[in-house]
Motif scaffolding. Sequence first.
Motif, PDB file in Angstrom:
ATOM      1  N   GLY A  38       0.890  -1.530   0.003  1.00  0.00           N
ATOM      2  CA  GLY A  38       0.164   0.256  -0.156  1.00  0.00           C
ATOM      3  C   GLY A  38       0.962   1.663  -0.228  1.00  0.00           C
ATOM      4  N   THR A  39       1.762   1.705   0.459  1.00  0.00           N
ATOM      5  CA  THR A  39       2.957   2.433   0.569  1.00  0.00           C
ATOM      6  C   THR A  39       3.638   2.680  -0.722  1.00  0.00           C
ATOM      7  N   VAL A  40       4.044   1.441  -1.114  1.00  0.00           N
ATOM      8  CA  VAL A  40       3.882   1.769  -2.602  1.00  0.00           C
ATOM      9  C   VAL A  40       3.509   2.280  -3.967  1.00  0.00           C
ATOM     10  N   ASP A  41       2.463   1.644  -3.151  1.00  0.00           N
ATOM     11  CA  ASP A  41       0.934   2.237  -4.548  1.00  0.00           C
ATOM     12  C   ASP A  41       1.108   3.750  -4.294  1.00  0.00           C
ATOM     13  N   GLN A  42       1.053   4.195  -3.176  1.00  0.00           N
ATOM     14  CA  GLN A  42       0.305   5.029  -2.434  1.00  0.00           C
ATOM     15  C   GLN A  42       1.457   6.144  -2.805  1.00  0.00           C
ATOM     16  N   ASP A  43       2.547   6.118  -2.953  1.00  0.00           N
ATOM     17  CA  ASP A  43       4.497   7.173  -3.435  1.00  0.00           C
ATOM     18  C   ASP A  43       3.651   7.126  -4.865  1.00  0.00           C
ATOM     19  N   VAL A  44       3.519   5.867  -5.365  1.00  0.00           N
ATOM     20  CA  VAL A  44       3.555   6.145  -7.185  1.00  0.00           C
ATOM     21  C   VAL A  44       1.632   6.931  -7.520  1.00  0.00           C
ATOM     22  N   LYS A  45       0.859   7.040  -6.779  1.00  0.00           N
ATOM     23  CA  LYS A  45      -0.598   7.758  -7.058  1.00  0.00           C
ATOM     24  C   LYS A  45      -0.371   8.941  -6.423  1.00  0.00           C
ATOM     25  N   THR A  46       0.894   9.264  -5.426  1.00  0.00           N
ATOM     26  CA  THR A  46       0.913  10.506  -4.928  1.00  0.00           C
ATOM     27  C   THR A  46       1.603  11.195  -6.150  1.00  0.00           C
ATOM     28  N   GLN A  47       2.401  10.836  -6.633  1.00  0.00           N
ATOM     29  CA  GLN A  47       3.081  11.452  -7.712  1.00  0.00           C
ATOM     30  C   GLN A  47       2.736  11.994  -9.035  1.00  0.00           C
ATOM     31  N   ILE A  48       2.196  10.178  -9.045  1.00  0.00           N
ATOM     32  CA  ILE A  48       0.674  10.513 -10.774  1.00  0.00           C
ATOM     33  C   ILE A  48       0.067  12.212  -9.970  1.00  0.00           C
ATOM     34  N   ARG A  49      -0.972  12.233  -9.525  1.00  0.00           N
ATOM     35  CA  ARG A  49      -1.296  13.418  -8.500  1.00  0.00           C
ATOM     36  C   ARG A  49      -0.235  14.550  -8.676  1.00  0.00           C
ATOM     37  N   ALA A  50       0.595  14.193  -8.754  1.00  0.00           N
ATOM     38  CA  ALA A  50       1.049  15.849  -8.541  1.00  0.00           C
ATOM     39  C   ALA A  50       1.583  16.326  -9.850  1.00  0.00           C
ATOM     40  N   GLU A  51       2.042  15.799 -10.804  1.00  0.00           N
ATOM     41  CA  GLU A  51       2.258  14.982 -12.092  1.00  0.00           C
ATOM     42  C   GLU A  51       0.691  15.512 -12.755  1.00  0.00           C
ATOM     43  N   ALA A  52       0.101  15.563 -12.636  1.00  0.00           N
ATOM     44  CA  ALA A  52      -1.253  15.925 -13.318  1.00  0.00           C
ATOM     45  C   ALA A  52      -1.520  17.522 -12.801  1.00  0.00           C
ATOM     46  N   HIS A  53      -1.799  17.463 -11.871  1.00  0.00           N
ATOM     47  CA  HIS A  53      -2.006  18.796 -10.818  1.00  0.00           C
ATOM     48  C   HIS A  53      -0.979  19.759 -11.484  1.00  0.00           C
TER      49      HIS A  53
END
Length: 209
Positions: A38-53
């Motif tokens: 979950g931690t790894v997945d959350q890190d990836v999701k956070t990065q993608i969200r930041a790139e989208a923003h």
Amino acid sequence: MDERGQAYALEGFMAAILLFTALLFSMQAVILTPTTAGTVDQDVKTQIRAEAHDNLVIANGQGELEHLALYWNNSTGTFAHAYNNLVGYNTKPPCGRAPDAATPKCEDFGERLNATFTSRGFVYNLYLDYRSATNIQQTESTTVVYRGTPSSNAVTATFRVVLYDEMVLRSPEDADGRPLSQLGPDEFYASDIDPGPVYNIVEVRIVVW
């Protein structure tokens, strides 16, 4: 070998087995623990969200989000050169089906999205959410790009754009240059929600997975 030597050898062998078993168990625990995954997945999701923003912020600074919100063909009732209202530009980037002679500003936004996400194997949908004419506390949506049903790991980023009465459509089919306030109810996806200078409030929403 005497009995003492055999005992030492046996103890050494058993210790090696215990060490190997403990190491194997610890490796399995790291791989299988839900918290770790979950931690790894959350890190990836956070990065993608930041790139989208970041893409939305850059596009807004270049005037591309406003251009996209106004890139509407009032004759066909779709975004200019889009396939239809169900899939929008589909596999093409936003505004990416314009004729070669046309260079809409919002096409740069679409190219950056494809470079950021599509080229790396991610998929995205893009929508415009706007205030409803019957209840401004509620929103309705129109599709800019639809490429499939988002997965459970999808992330979302949004950016707000204000449309004003005096703005005009930016597509080649520009309703003869008439401002938004003079368009009929079937000539634009959004309606005038304010008696003042504001026409509507649009949120550009990108969903990535």
